[in-house]
Design a protein around this motif. Structure first.
Motif, PDB file in Angstrom:
ATOM      1  N   CYS A  96      41.294  49.424  40.486  1.00 30.78           N
ATOM      2  CA  CYS A  96      41.806  48.769  39.277  1.00 30.78           C
ATOM      3  C   CYS A  96      42.714  47.584  39.604  1.00 30.78           C
ATOM      4  O   CYS A  96      42.762  46.611  38.849  1.00 30.78           O
ATOM      5  CB  CYS A  96      42.516  49.762  38.361  1.00 30.78           C
ATOM      6  N   MET A  97      43.402  47.617  40.752  1.00 30.33           N
ATOM      7  CA  MET A  97      44.361  46.551  41.069  1.00 30.33           C
ATOM      8  C   MET A  97      43.684  45.237  41.443  1.00 30.33           C
ATOM      9  O   MET A  97      44.114  44.162  41.013  1.00 30.33           O
ATOM     10  CB  MET A  97      45.284  47.000  42.197  1.00 30.33           C
ATOM     11  N   LEU A  98      42.638  45.285  42.271  1.00 29.25           N
ATOM     12  CA  LEU A  98      42.014  44.034  42.704  1.00 29.25           C
ATOM     13  C   LEU A  98      41.269  43.334  41.559  1.00 29.25           C
ATOM     14  O   LEU A  98      41.412  42.113  41.394  1.00 29.25           O
ATOM     15  CB  LEU A  98      41.093  44.281  43.896  1.00 29.25           C
ATOM     16  N   PRO A  99      40.488  44.035  40.739  1.00 29.03           N
ATOM     17  CA  PRO A  99      39.919  43.353  39.573  1.00 29.03           C
ATOM     18  C   PRO A  99      40.982  42.794  38.630  1.00 29.03           C
ATOM     19  O   PRO A  99      40.803  41.708  38.061  1.00 29.03           O
ATOM     20  CB  PRO A  99      39.091  44.455  38.890  1.00 29.03           C
ATOM     21  N   ASP A 100      42.088  43.519  38.476  1.00 26.71           N
ATOM     22  CA  ASP A 100      43.178  43.012  37.644  1.00 26.71           C
ATOM     23  C   ASP A 100      43.746  41.727  38.233  1.00 26.71           C
ATOM     24  O   ASP A 100      44.035  40.771  37.501  1.00 26.71           O
ATOM     25  CB  ASP A 100      44.286  44.064  37.521  1.00 26.71           C
ATOM     26  N   SER A 101      43.908  41.689  39.548  1.00 23.54           N
ATOM     27  CA  SER A 101      44.387  40.475  40.209  1.00 23.54           C
ATOM     28  C   SER A 101      43.425  39.324  39.968  1.00 23.54           C
ATOM     29  O   SER A 101      43.836  38.186  39.690  1.00 23.54           O
ATOM     30  CB  SER A 101      44.555  40.735  41.708  1.00 23.54           C
ATOM     31  N   GLY A 102      42.115  39.602  40.070  1.00 24.30           N
ATOM     32  CA  GLY A 102      41.133  38.564  39.794  1.00 24.30           C
ATOM     33  C   GLY A 102      41.214  38.064  38.366  1.00 24.30           C
ATOM     34  O   GLY A 102      41.107  36.857  38.095  1.00 24.30           O
ATOM     35  N   HIS A 103      41.430  38.986  37.421  1.00 27.80           N
ATOM     36  CA  HIS A 103      41.552  38.603  36.008  1.00 27.80           C
ATOM     37  C   HIS A 103      42.767  37.703  35.790  1.00 27.80           C
ATOM     38  O   HIS A 103      42.683  36.683  35.085  1.00 27.80           O
ATOM     39  CB  HIS A 103      41.667  39.854  35.148  1.00 27.80           C
ATOM     40  N   ILE A 104      43.907  38.071  36.399  1.00 25.37           N
ATOM     41  CA  ILE A 104      45.116  37.260  36.253  1.00 25.37           C
ATOM     42  C   ILE A 104      44.873  35.854  36.793  1.00 25.37           C
ATOM     43  O   ILE A 104      45.270  34.850  36.172  1.00 25.37           O
ATOM     44  CB  ILE A 104      46.297  37.923  36.989  1.00 25.37           C
ATOM     45  N   GLN A 105      44.194  35.759  37.924  1.00 28.72           N
ATOM     46  CA  GLN A 105      43.951  34.438  38.495  1.00 28.72           C
ATOM     47  C   GLN A 105      43.016  33.613  37.612  1.00 28.72           C
ATOM     48  O   GLN A 105      43.244  32.412  37.408  1.00 28.72           O
ATOM     49  CB  GLN A 105      43.377  34.593  39.897  1.00 28.72           C
ATOM     50  N   GLU A 106      41.979  34.242  37.078  1.00 24.75           N
ATOM     51  CA  GLU A 106      41.082  33.517  36.171  1.00 24.75           C
ATOM     52  C   GLU A 106      41.841  33.020  34.944  1.00 24.75           C
ATOM     53  O   GLU A 106      41.685  31.859  34.526  1.00 24.75           O
ATOM     54  CB  GLU A 106      39.939  34.435  35.734  1.00 24.75           C
ATOM     55  N   PHE A 107      42.671  33.889  34.370  1.00 26.49           N
ATOM     56  CA  PHE A 107      43.412  33.537  33.160  1.00 26.49           C
ATOM     57  C   PHE A 107      44.417  32.420  33.427  1.00 26.49           C
ATOM     58  O   PHE A 107      44.497  31.445  32.670  1.00 26.49           O
ATOM     59  CB  PHE A 107      44.123  34.785  32.627  1.00 26.49           C
ATOM     60  N   GLU A 108      45.186  32.550  34.529  1.00 30.39           N
ATOM     61  CA  GLU A 108      46.220  31.559  34.804  1.00 30.39           C
ATOM     62  C   GLU A 108      45.617  30.210  35.204  1.00 30.39           C
ATOM     63  O   GLU A 108      46.155  29.158  34.848  1.00 30.39           O
ATOM     64  CB  GLU A 108      47.168  32.078  35.887  1.00 30.39           C
ATOM     65  N   VAL A 109      44.499  30.233  35.914  1.00 28.04           N
ATOM     66  CA  VAL A 109      43.837  28.977  36.268  1.00 28.04           C
ATOM     67  C   VAL A 109      43.268  28.306  35.028  1.00 28.04           C
ATOM     68  O   VAL A 109      43.307  27.075  34.896  1.00 28.04           O
ATOM     69  CB  VAL A 109      42.743  29.225  37.333  1.00 28.04           C
ATOM     70  N   GLU A 110      42.749  29.111  34.092  1.00 27.43           N
ATOM     71  CA  GLU A 110      42.246  28.536  32.842  1.00 27.43           C
ATOM     72  C   GLU A 110      43.368  27.814  32.089  1.00 27.43           C
ATOM     73  O   GLU A 110      43.177  26.690  31.590  1.00 27.43           O
ATOM     74  CB  GLU A 110      41.656  29.646  31.964  1.00 27.43           C
ATOM     75  N   GLN A 111      44.552  28.444  32.028  1.00 25.75           N
ATOM     76  CA  GLN A 111      45.693  27.797  31.368  1.00 25.75           C
ATOM     77  C   GLN A 111      46.122  26.541  32.114  1.00 25.75           C
ATOM     78  O   GLN A 111      46.415  25.508  31.514  1.00 25.75           O
ATOM     79  CB  GLN A 111      46.861  28.780  31.282  1.00 25.75           C
ATOM     80  N   LEU A 112      46.183  26.643  33.456  1.00 25.77           N
ATOM     81  CA  LEU A 112      46.580  25.498  34.269  1.00 25.77           C
ATOM     82  C   LEU A 112      45.611  24.341  34.084  1.00 25.77           C
ATOM     83  O   LEU A 112      46.032  23.178  33.985  1.00 25.77           O
ATOM     84  CB  LEU A 112      46.652  25.904  35.742  1.00 25.77           C
ATOM     85  N   ASN A 113      44.319  24.629  34.033  1.00 25.22           N
ATOM     86  CA  ASN A 113      43.333  23.558  33.895  1.00 25.22           C
ATOM     87  C   ASN A 113      43.430  22.869  32.533  1.00 25.22           C
ATOM     88  O   ASN A 113      43.110  21.675  32.424  1.00 25.22           O
ATOM     89  CB  ASN A 113      41.923  24.100  34.139  1.00 25.22           C
TER      90      ASN A 113
END
Length: 531
Positions: A96-113
């Motif tokens: 559960c932790m690694l997919p969650d980490s991937g989700h956070i990165q996708e979400f934060e990169v989307e906001q950053l972009n």
């Protein structure tokens, strides 16, 4: 035969744990963690590894915390195809932790972009995605405590209970050298060593009589109060009762794995005994919710696991999976408790709750975990009068409290005793996973206990060591550094810029009138031109 070890993380900082051991016939990693803290250090997560992932034969993983495991999906994505050895508890948490980490990165990169598009800057891509993380989980191979595994010819490893989190381990490694004088090299990677007072585990275990010990030093210069589990709960009761008085709200930034579960166990014990009010508790972290289910599944392995399983079924524990449910918490009236990740306040839903509560005088933020330099949590502990969260300035009027009895790490004296019990350490002791003051504090403590100071090594980021040299203790060999030592484990220019903006805003707000504000602006412009 030359055996080397390169320290590619957790060197004069507490994150990014990653050690590369090269025997000449095999190359393996112990941990592959993500960097956290100041932006300069976090940028390393986006850069290429300082080694070729395809050249790595296998990985030994001490435990599930992201600063030890968080770059494993990136490693697999960029060509690593070998097995990753870890305990079953670690693997279940990482599911559960690694997919969650991937989700956070996708979400934060989307906001950053989105922001980058407005600024005319090129888009960036996530370090890895949810799909990358799920693919990486296929590489894991479970091991049991105390059993030897042989991941490569001439190398064997054994996992020992580290008492830190569910599934955590210190890893013993034996390497055949082909040298008649030093036939086997015995190393121990401490991982993170748990404290003496824990709700769920017995004391850490590991072998003696080593050639090399690679030891964490997170709290190497700190001494915690000598408290029992009963004392800890009494201290928590005082904080909770004060926070909830006068319809107050208690906000707890918590690490989703282990800290959250220990805190909730203590809180429910206090509620059950009538020592704190019976108020709603919001667990606002999808990761913490899923991790808690893993703890419930492993309850038979925990001390007093039956009681923990019962607590987690309580009606007053309200879990908020969706963003809408999380946002809805702010509409709740009256006293309540919010537990949200991340523990250092730099990511996740806790930032929303801090924006909603830091400016309120009847709110309390209770810090119960380690705060790395350059994190929002550390700025709050340092007494910041205002902070910037998601680009907005927020005044700090809430009570900021710290309860330093929930750490998953042993303090300085406990670490020193643990090191002493591993004796003899024949060739070298590496102090890693700590900031400069912590490393120096543990170094001094160990020297006073009689350890040879010349054999105590304090690696810098990307240092390489020859482990087969005849000299007393290892010697660093120069390699290209990704960051200079002065840029690691310290606040960076991003932190200083944020503080400057807050200072300027405060000066402008306190200025007598518009004329005075214009004078401040002119002075700033002159300073920029003169520089």
């Amino acid at each position: 035969m030359t055996i080397t070890m390169s320290v590619h993380g957790a060197a004069h900082t507490v994150t990014g744990s990653c050690y590369l051991v090269d025997t000449g016939e095999a190359r393996f990693l112990v941990d592959c963690g993500m960097f956290q803290g100041a932006k300069t250090v976090k940028q390393l997560n986006y850069e290429a590894f300082p080694f070729d992932p395809e050249s790595i034969d296998f990985v030994l993983l001490t435990h599930a915390h992201i600063d030890h495991s968080g770059l494993i999906p990136k490693l697999v994505k960029h060509g690593f195809s070998g097995p990753i050895y870890a305990t079953r508890g670690t693997i279940d948490l990482l599911s559960c932790m690694l997919p969650d980490s991937g989700h956070i990165q996708e979400f934060e990169v989307e906001q950053l972009n989105r922001r980058n598009a407005h600024r005319g800057r090129p888009p960036v891509t996530p370090i890895y995605t949810v799909d990358d993380a799920e693919e990486a989980m296929k590489s894991f191979s479970p091991v049991s405590y105390d059993d030897w595994v042989s991941p490569h010819a001439g190398i064997r490893a054994r996992f020992w209970n580290a008492g830190h989190i569910l599934g955590s381990a210190s890893i013993e490694v034996e390497i055949a050298t082909g040298n008649e004088e030093l036939r086997q090299l015995r190393m121990l990677f401490s991982g993170d060593i748990g404290p003496e007072v824990k709700s769920f585990y017995t004391e850490p275990e590991s072998p003696k009589n080593l050639d090399f010990l690679i030891c964490e030093s997170t709290y190497g210069n700190r001494e915690r109060p000598d408290v029992t589990l009963h004392d800890r709960r009494e201290m928590l009761a005082r904080e909770v009762n004060e926070a909830l008085s006068d319809d107050g709200v208690l906000v707890v930034p918590a690490f989703a794995v282990e800290r959250t579960q220990e805190f909730l166990a203590d809180l429910f014990e206090l509620i059950g005994s009538g020592k704190v009010p019976h108020v709603p508790i919001f667990l606002d972290s999808p990761l913490a919710i899923r991790a808690t289910k893993v703890f419930v599944d492993h309850a038979d392995e925990l001390e007093d696991g039956h009681a923990f399983r019962k607590y987690m079924n309580s009606q007053i524990l309200r879990t908020t999976e969706t963003v809408q449910e999380s946002m809805g918490i702010e509409r709740f009236k009256g006293s309540h408790i919010v537990v949200a990740a991340s523990g250092m306040c730099d990511a996740g839903r806790i930032r929303h709750h801090l924006k909603n509560h830091l400016w309120r005088r009847n709110s309390t933020v209770l810090i119960i975990g380690y705060q790395a330099r350059g994190t929002l949590g550390q700025f709050l502990l340092d007494g910041a009068k205002a902070v910037r969260i998601q680009g907005e300035e927020v005044k700090v009027r809430a009570r900021i409290r710290q309860l330093d009895v929930y750490s998953g790490h042993a303090d300085g004296s406990s670490l020193a005793r643990w090191v002493e019990d591993r004796a003899p350490i024949k060739r070298g002791l590496f102090l890693t996973h700590g900031e400069e003051e912590s490393i120096e504090g543990l170094h001094e403590r160990l020297s006073e206990m009689g350890l040879d100071g010349e054999r105590i090594v304090e690696p810098m980021l990307d240092d390489m060591f020859d482990l087969t040299t005849e000299a007393p203790g290892p010697r660093a060999r120069p390699v290209a550094r990704r960051l200079e030592p002065e840029d690691v484990g310290k606040p960076d220019w991003h932190n200083e810029m944020s503080e400057l903006w807050l200072d300027v805003a405060e000066e402008m707000e306190q200025a007598a009138d518009n004329r005075a504000r214009k004078v401040i602006i002119r002075r700033l412009r002159r300073a920029l031109k003169n520089d």
